[in-house]
Design a protein around this motif. Structure first.
Motif, PDB file in Angstrom:
ATOM      1  N   ARG A 113      -1.146 -16.086  31.505  1.00 12.66           N
ATOM      2  CA  ARG A 113      -1.771 -14.934  30.863  1.00 12.66           C
ATOM      3  C   ARG A 113      -1.179 -14.646  29.492  1.00 12.66           C
ATOM      4  N   ASP A 114      -0.082 -15.321  29.133  1.00 15.96           N
ATOM      5  CA  ASP A 114       0.510 -15.101  27.811  1.00 15.96           C
ATOM      6  C   ASP A 114      -0.315 -15.766  26.713  1.00 15.96           C
ATOM      7  N   ARG A 115      -0.922 -16.896  27.054  1.00 19.96           N
ATOM      8  CA  ARG A 115      -1.694 -17.633  26.060  1.00 19.96           C
ATOM      9  C   ARG A 115      -2.925 -18.237  26.741  1.00 19.96           C
ATOM     10  N   PRO A 116      -3.862 -17.399  27.175  1.00 21.33           N
ATOM     11  CA  PRO A 116      -5.004 -17.891  27.942  1.00 21.33           C
ATOM     12  C   PRO A 116      -5.946 -18.743  27.095  1.00 21.33           C
ATOM     13  N   HIS A 117      -6.572 -19.710  27.727  1.00 25.81           N
ATOM     14  CA  HIS A 117      -7.586 -20.521  27.064  1.00 25.81           C
ATOM     15  C   HIS A 117      -8.792 -19.635  26.752  1.00 25.81           C
ATOM     16  N   PRO A 118      -9.459 -19.867  25.609  1.00 27.30           N
ATOM     17  CA  PRO A 118     -10.606 -19.005  25.262  1.00 27.30           C
ATOM     18  C   PRO A 118     -11.718 -19.011  26.299  1.00 27.30           C
ATOM     19  N   MET A 119     -11.851 -20.100  27.062  1.00 26.50           N
ATOM     20  CA  MET A 119     -12.866 -20.110  28.107  1.00 26.50           C
ATOM     21  C   MET A 119     -12.596 -19.016  29.122  1.00 26.50           C
ATOM     22  N   LEU A 120     -11.324 -18.795  29.444  1.00 18.15           N
ATOM     23  CA  LEU A 120     -10.948 -17.796  30.442  1.00 18.15           C
ATOM     24  C   LEU A 120     -10.787 -16.407  29.839  1.00 18.15           C
ATOM     25  N   SER A 121     -10.289 -16.337  28.615  1.00 19.69           N
ATOM     26  CA  SER A 121     -10.032 -15.032  28.007  1.00 19.69           C
ATOM     27  C   SER A 121     -11.315 -14.262  27.715  1.00 19.69           C
ATOM     28  N   LYS A 122     -12.443 -14.968  27.603  1.00 24.27           N
ATOM     29  CA  LYS A 122     -13.707 -14.303  27.290  1.00 24.27           C
ATOM     30  C   LYS A 122     -14.533 -13.966  28.532  1.00 24.27           C
ATOM     31  N   LEU A 123     -13.979 -14.235  29.699  1.00 20.18           N
ATOM     32  CA  LEU A 123     -14.693 -13.875  30.917  1.00 20.18           C
ATOM     33  C   LEU A 123     -14.644 -12.357  31.126  1.00 20.18           C
ATOM     34  N   PRO A 124     -15.631 -11.790  31.811  1.00 19.48           N
ATOM     35  CA  PRO A 124     -15.612 -10.342  32.086  1.00 19.48           C
ATOM     36  C   PRO A 124     -14.537  -9.984  33.100  1.00 19.48           C
ATOM     37  N   GLU A 125     -14.253  -8.695  33.229  1.00 19.16           N
ATOM     38  CA  GLU A 125     -13.233  -8.249  34.172  1.00 19.16           C
ATOM     39  C   GLU A 125     -13.609  -8.557  35.623  1.00 19.16           C
ATOM     40  N   VAL A 126     -14.902  -8.517  35.930  1.00 19.16           N
ATOM     41  CA  VAL A 126     -15.373  -8.771  37.297  1.00 19.16           C
ATOM     42  C   VAL A 126     -16.508  -9.794  37.244  1.00 19.16           C
ATOM     43  N   MET A 127     -16.366 -10.858  38.022  1.00 16.98           N
ATOM     44  CA  MET A 127     -17.409 -11.882  38.133  1.00 16.98           C
ATOM     45  C   MET A 127     -17.885 -11.915  39.581  1.00 16.98           C
ATOM     46  N   HIS A 128     -19.103 -11.449  39.802  1.00 11.17           N
ATOM     47  CA  HIS A 128     -19.660 -11.378  41.157  1.00 11.17           C
ATOM     48  C   HIS A 128     -20.726 -12.452  41.309  1.00 11.17           C
ATOM     49  N   LEU A 129     -20.556 -13.302  42.320  1.00  9.52           N
ATOM     50  CA  LEU A 129     -21.530 -14.358  42.606  1.00  9.52           C
ATOM     51  C   LEU A 129     -22.113 -14.123  43.990  1.00  9.52           C
ATOM     52  N   PRO A 130     -23.308 -13.512  44.064  1.00 10.47           N
ATOM     53  CA  PRO A 130     -23.931 -13.251  45.369  1.00 10.47           C
ATOM     54  C   PRO A 130     -24.307 -14.553  46.067  1.00 10.47           C
ATOM     55  N   ALA A 131     -24.452 -14.482  47.377  1.00  8.72           N
ATOM     56  CA  ALA A 131     -24.818 -15.644  48.184  1.00  8.72           C
ATOM     57  C   ALA A 131     -26.313 -15.895  48.076  1.00  8.72           C
ATOM     58  N   ASP A 132     -26.749 -16.482  46.981  1.00 10.60           N
ATOM     59  CA  ASP A 132     -28.155 -16.811  46.753  1.00 10.60           C
ATOM     60  C   ASP A 132     -28.418 -18.187  47.352  1.00 10.60           C
ATOM     61  N   PRO A 133     -29.247 -18.275  48.391  1.00 12.25           N
ATOM     62  CA  PRO A 133     -29.464 -19.567  49.066  1.00 12.25           C
ATOM     63  C   PRO A 133     -30.002 -20.647  48.128  1.00 12.25           C
ATOM     64  N   GLY A 134     -30.638 -20.239  47.043  1.00 14.35           N
ATOM     65  CA  GLY A 134     -31.247 -21.222  46.158  1.00 14.35           C
ATOM     66  C   GLY A 134     -30.352 -21.701  45.031  1.00 14.35           C
ATOM     67  N   ARG A 135     -29.120 -21.195  44.944  1.00 12.46           N
ATOM     68  CA  ARG A 135     -28.264 -21.545  43.816  1.00 12.46           C
ATOM     69  C   ARG A 135     -26.837 -21.850  44.289  1.00 12.46           C
ATOM     70  N   HIS A 136     -26.188 -22.708  43.526  1.00  9.95           N
ATOM     71  CA  HIS A 136     -24.760 -22.989  43.718  1.00  9.95           C
ATOM     72  C   HIS A 136     -24.446 -23.402  45.155  1.00  9.95           C
ATOM     73  N   ARG A 137     -25.151 -24.418  45.622  1.00 13.60           N
ATOM     74  CA  ARG A 137     -25.012 -24.843  47.012  1.00 13.60           C
ATOM     75  C   ARG A 137     -23.586 -25.292  47.334  1.00 13.60           C
ATOM     76  N   THR A 138     -22.946 -25.981  46.387  1.00 15.00           N
ATOM     77  CA  THR A 138     -21.588 -26.463  46.664  1.00 15.00           C
ATOM     78  C   THR A 138     -20.625 -25.301  46.886  1.00 15.00           C
ATOM     79  N   LEU A 139     -20.712 -24.271  46.012  1.00 14.94           N
ATOM     80  CA  LEU A 139     -19.855 -23.096  46.151  1.00 14.94           C
ATOM     81  C   LEU A 139     -20.080 -22.436  47.503  1.00 14.94           C
TER      82      LEU A 139
END
Length: 302
Positions: A113-139
């Motif tokens: 967290r001292d020197r986060p990669h920009p990919m991670l530093s620009k993420l929102p505070e909360v990332m919610h991924l609902p269980a959508d049967p049609g998406r992200h099957r591997t997850l």
């Protein structure tokens, strides 16, 4: 070179911690600020995620995943009005109520967290991924397997669960970025799907010590120098050589953390012709000399 996997590997500073929580309504658990990214999976039942800033509660159902990249303080409850107690990772079964059952998997990924990669530093505070049967099957398949392993406690679960938990961070990030992939908007979802930008990132990550120039990268991806520089900057958020310098220092920090190679060897691997030049650049970025940085990590045990 898999850029997403490489970024996650470089940012992780230790093993994930996780625990099964079996609880019955009414219930509420408070999670303090974490030194990393906090995640929760709802394996059975339901939950609400509450933030201390008073923002709208997030409803979570079976198969849902939520990641708080900066480990923000929060609560999980069966109902927004339920009282809460401090979460204790050593407790697997809570005796708070006798109502509807919820089975959760809660844990933390240790990240730099001292020197986060920009990919991670620009993420929102909360990332919610609902269980959508049609998406992200591997997850969602991984979440389903985790639920079965934790609930049945079959032989071998002690090996299966940690492996799946480790994979979940990449699966959650990939799903989040895929949901936001748009060729006309800036951000890492675009960077990883724009063929030219993605290819240049693969080249940089594969050989951070190479003597890359903007012209070299542009030629390798089939664009003019100006067109490539513009597309890369729009997608990544900084010019190609600025990102290259950042990634070299990130790679150096990982080498210092994970290996005992001489500083001169580390310097050469990331493209510096002398140990002195490398040490000067590292101290400018991290505020500490590379040798002292390595000793500091050894003392802290990270």
């Amino acid at each position: 070179m898999d850029v997403l996997a490489d970024v996650v590997s470089a940012m992780r500073t230790g093993p994930a911690t996780s625990g099964r929580t079996d609880i019955r309504a009414p219930w509420g658990l408070r999670f303090t600020q974490a030194a990393g990214a906090t995640f929760h999976l709802v394996l059975q039942g339901s939950s609400w995620l509450l933030l201390p800033d008073g923002s709208a509660p997030v409803a979570m159902g079976p198969g849902d995943a939520v990641l708080l990249p900066r480990g923000l303080e929060h609560s999980l409850v069966d109902h927004p009005e339920s009282p809460v107690v401090e979460f204790d990772p050593s407790v697997e079964v809570y005796e708070q109520g006798s109502g509807a059952r919820s089975l959760l998997l809660c844990g933390t990924y240790l990240l730099d967290r001292d020197r986060p990669h920009p990919m991670l530093s620009k993420l929102p505070e909360v990332m919610h991924l609902p269980a959508d049967p049609g998406r992200h099957r591997t997850l969602h398949t991984a979440i389903g397997i985790l639920g079965e392993e934790l609930d049945a406690n079959r032989p071998g679960a002690a090996a299966v669960v940690p492996a799946l938990v480790d994979a979940l961070l990449v699966l959650i990030l990939r799903a989040w970025l895929e949901d936001r992939s748009c060729p006309t908007e800036s951000g890492w979802s675009r960077a990883l799907t724009d063929s030219a930008v993605a290819r240049s990132l693969e080249l940089i990550h594969a050989e951070p010590g190479a003597t890359w120039t903007v012209a070299d990268l542009a030629s390798d991806v089939g664009l003019s120098r100006a067109a490539f520089a513009r597309r890369f900057t729009e997608a990544v958020g900084e010019p190609p050589l600025t990102y290259l310098s950042r990634w070299r220092m990130t790679t150096a920090a990982r080498l210092l953390r994970d290996h005992d190679r001489p500083l001169a060897t580390v310097a050469k691997e990331i493209g510096y012709t002398s140990e002195f030049a490398f040490a000067k650049a590292f101290k400018r970025d991290f505020g500490i000399a590379p040798g002292a940085y390595r000793k500091q990590l050894a003392v802290s045990g990270t």
